[in-house]
Design an enzyme around this catalytic site. Structure first.
Site, PDB file in Angstrom:
ATOM      1  N   HIS A   1       0.884  -1.083  -0.160  1.00 28.81           N
ATOM      2  CA  HIS A   1      -0.127  -0.088  -0.144  1.00 28.81           C
ATOM      3  C   HIS A   1       0.835   1.190   0.187  1.00 28.81           C
ATOM      4  O   HIS A   1       2.072   1.280   0.322  1.00 28.81           O
ATOM      5  CB  HIS A   1      -0.976   0.189   1.134  1.00 28.81           C
ATOM      6  CG  HIS A   1      -0.285   0.015   2.604  1.00 28.81           C
ATOM      7  ND1 HIS A   1       0.287   1.197   3.056  1.00 28.81           N
ATOM      8  CD2 HIS A   1      -0.055  -0.930   3.389  1.00 28.81           C
ATOM      9  CE1 HIS A   1       0.941   0.835   4.194  1.00 28.81           C
ATOM     10  NE2 HIS A   1       0.845  -0.532   4.415  1.00 28.81           N
TER      11      HIS A   1
ATOM     12  N   CYS B   1       2.845  -4.908   6.827  1.00 25.07           N
ATOM     13  CA  CYS B   1       2.711  -4.362   5.264  1.00 25.07           C
ATOM     14  C   CYS B   1       3.941  -4.034   4.468  1.00 25.07           C
ATOM     15  O   CYS B   1       4.959  -3.563   5.315  1.00 25.07           O
ATOM     16  CB  CYS B   1       1.576  -3.662   5.289  1.00 25.07           C
ATOM     17  SG  CYS B   1      -0.049  -4.532   5.766  1.00 25.07           S
TER      18      CYS B   1
END
Length: 203
Positions: free
Chosen positions: A163, A179
């Site tokens: 992301h 992440c």
């Protein structure tokens, strides 16, 4: 005082001023703290979390994938870099990333993109909530405090994403909850070429 003495003093002052300016310009990446009310776990990016560019280099896909079906993404945790190859092999992209803060937050292995989301909403995982009960339960997409940035590629592993990030100081560091983060402009570029089904390997 002679003209020669004046030159020596001026030259010394110039060198000192230049060194001070260089030191000041180098400080923000290490010295800034996260804005108040941030939803990021790591609010203090200390000097122990240094950027790693020594092994940031282009790679070939063949040692890592049997083929380029649906395209391929390789995330190298050590060099903090993401590599992308298109299905036809004509496009190759290399991006600096943020990677998980600790080994216990790091997951490696093969997965794939299962969903693409513009302006993704964010919910802390149950583990994050235990560590940080003061965090909000939900941050809508597009909110400037949303840690997922402007785009997200959801992986088949629960809670794992590639992301964007609003906090550009995180890129090139061990600074995420698990992440993989990219600059917002670069996740937008990756988002435009990656597809549902793109192979992903974290090493």
């Amino acid at each position: 005082m002679t003209n020669s003495d004046n030159f020596k003093i001026s030259r010394r002052a110039l060198i000192g001023t230049t060194a001070a300016m260089a030191a000041t310009l180098a400080m923000p990446a290490l010295a800034q703290t996260a804005p108040a009310g941030t939803t990021e776990m790591e609010s203090d990016l200390s000097s122990s979390m240094r950027r790693n560019i020594s092994s940031f280099r282009s790679l070939q896909w063949q040692p890592y994938f049997a083929d380029l079906r649906n395209g391929a993404i390789l995330v190298d945790i050590t060099s903090r870099a993401l590599h992308y190859w298109s299905e036809d092999g004509t496009t190759y992209k290399l991006y600096p990333t943020s990677v998980p803060l600790t080994e216990d937050l790091t997951r490696k292995g093969r997965t794939e993109v299962v969903k693409k989301v513009e302006n993704p909403p964010w919910r802390p995982t149950p583990e994050m909530r235990k560590r940080n009960p003061e965090w909000p339960e939900f941050v809508p997409g597009g909110d400037p405090t949303n840690p997922l940035g402007v785009r997200a590629l959801y992986l088949s592993w629960q809670y794992y994403r590639i992301h964007g990030t609003q906090d550009t100081r995180k890129i090139g560091r061990r600074s995420s909850n698990g992440c993989i983060g990219l600059y917002n402009e670069q996740i937008m570029e990756l988002y435009s070429v990656a597809k549902v089904g793109t192979q992903v390997l974290l090493i």
